[in-house]
Motif scaffolding. Structure first.
Motif, mmCIF file in Angstrom:
data_model
loop_
_atom_site.group_PDB
_atom_site.id
_atom_site.type_symbol
_atom_site.label_atom_id
_atom_site.label_comp_id
_atom_site.label_asym_id
_atom_site.label_seq_id
_atom_site.Cartn_x
_atom_site.Cartn_y
_atom_site.Cartn_z
ATOM 1 N N VAL A 23 -10.432 -29.468 -86.816
ATOM 2 C CA VAL A 23 -9.098 -29.422 -87.409
ATOM 3 C C VAL A 23 -8.073 -29.717 -86.320
ATOM 4 O O VAL A 23 -8.139 -29.143 -85.231
ATOM 5 N N SER A 24 -7.117 -30.586 -86.618
ATOM 6 C CA SER A 24 -6.080 -30.948 -85.647
ATOM 7 C C SER A 24 -5.060 -29.831 -85.513
ATOM 8 O O SER A 24 -4.867 -29.015 -86.415
ATOM 9 N N SER A 25 -4.373 -29.837 -84.378
ATOM 10 C CA SER A 25 -3.321 -28.836 -84.155
ATOM 11 C C SER A 25 -2.177 -29.019 -85.148
ATOM 12 O O SER A 25 -1.531 -28.048 -85.533
ATOM 13 N N ARG A 40 -1.370 -25.554 -79.938
ATOM 14 C CA ARG A 40 -2.142 -26.082 -78.806
ATOM 15 C C ARG A 40 -2.237 -25.057 -77.673
ATOM 16 O O ARG A 40 -3.287 -24.898 -77.061
ATOM 17 N N SER A 54 -13.013 -27.658 -78.397
ATOM 18 C CA SER A 54 -12.278 -28.835 -78.842
ATOM 19 C C SER A 54 -13.190 -30.035 -78.847
ATOM 20 O O SER A 54 -14.048 -30.194 -77.978
ATOM 21 N N GLY A 61 -10.707 -32.434 -83.022
ATOM 22 C CA GLY A 61 -9.887 -31.275 -83.331
ATOM 23 C C GLY A 61 -10.531 -30.029 -82.764
ATOM 24 O O GLY A 61 -11.343 -30.094 -81.840
ATOM 25 N N THR A 62 -10.198 -28.922 -83.354
ATOM 26 C CA THR A 62 -10.686 -27.633 -82.882
ATOM 27 C C THR A 62 -11.730 -27.085 -83.835
ATOM 28 O O THR A 62 -11.615 -27.230 -85.048
#
Length: 154
Positions: A23-25, A40, A54, A61-62
């Motif tokens: 998943v992106s920040s 972040r 990450s 993403g994370t």
């Protein structure tokens, strides 16, 4: 008001609900209602604590670094509190040793705060990120949104 613990918990619960998909920040920030830079920074703190990892590149993403049931809210608390002063910190105060009250204040507060700190730690240790995700899913189902990621629509 410090929201780091709440936002970090939100991030981890979102990642747990997303079941292994990075998943992106920006998406995490949209869900938590905060700026991607805040996310972040928190992700960096959570990564240092071994709670997330990450994935770089396209589609990166994370992700959770370990299973959600193995991450307690105490783990989250400990990860984010290192950079924040402790609410119950009395050891760094400097009361007047010539004052009757000042002379015994630190020791008195430490004795009184100790059980509260222990109770808080025990309560946080008893709740996993998986349990947070389960509670979120239950609330989403009650609201008529089964299967919807927490905040997935923004």
């Amino acid at each position: 008001m410090n929201t780091r613990f709440a936002v970090a918990t939100h991030i981890l619960a979102y990642l747990a609900h997303n079941q292994g998909q990075p998943v992106s920040s920006e998406v995490l920030a949209g869900s938590a209602g905060t700026h991607p830079v805040v996310v972040r920074r928190l992700v960096g703190t959570l990564r240092e604590a071994g709670l997330v990892q990450s994935q770089r590149g396209s589609g990166g993403g994370t992700l959770l670094a370990r299973p959600a049931p193995a991450i307690s809210l105490l783990d989250v608390y400990r990860a984010v509190r290192e950079t924040e002063p402790d609410l119950f910190q009395v050891g760094s105060t400097n009361p007047n040793a010539r004052c009757d009250i000042g002379r015994v204040m630190q020791e008195t507060l430490e004795d009184l705060f100790g059980p509260a700190i222990e109770a808080m730690h025990a309560a946080l240790a008893a709740v996993s990120v998986a349990q947070v995700t389960e509670a979120l899913s239950h609330r989403l189902a009650e609201a008529g949104c089964p299967g919807t990621a927490a905040g997935a629509t923004g």
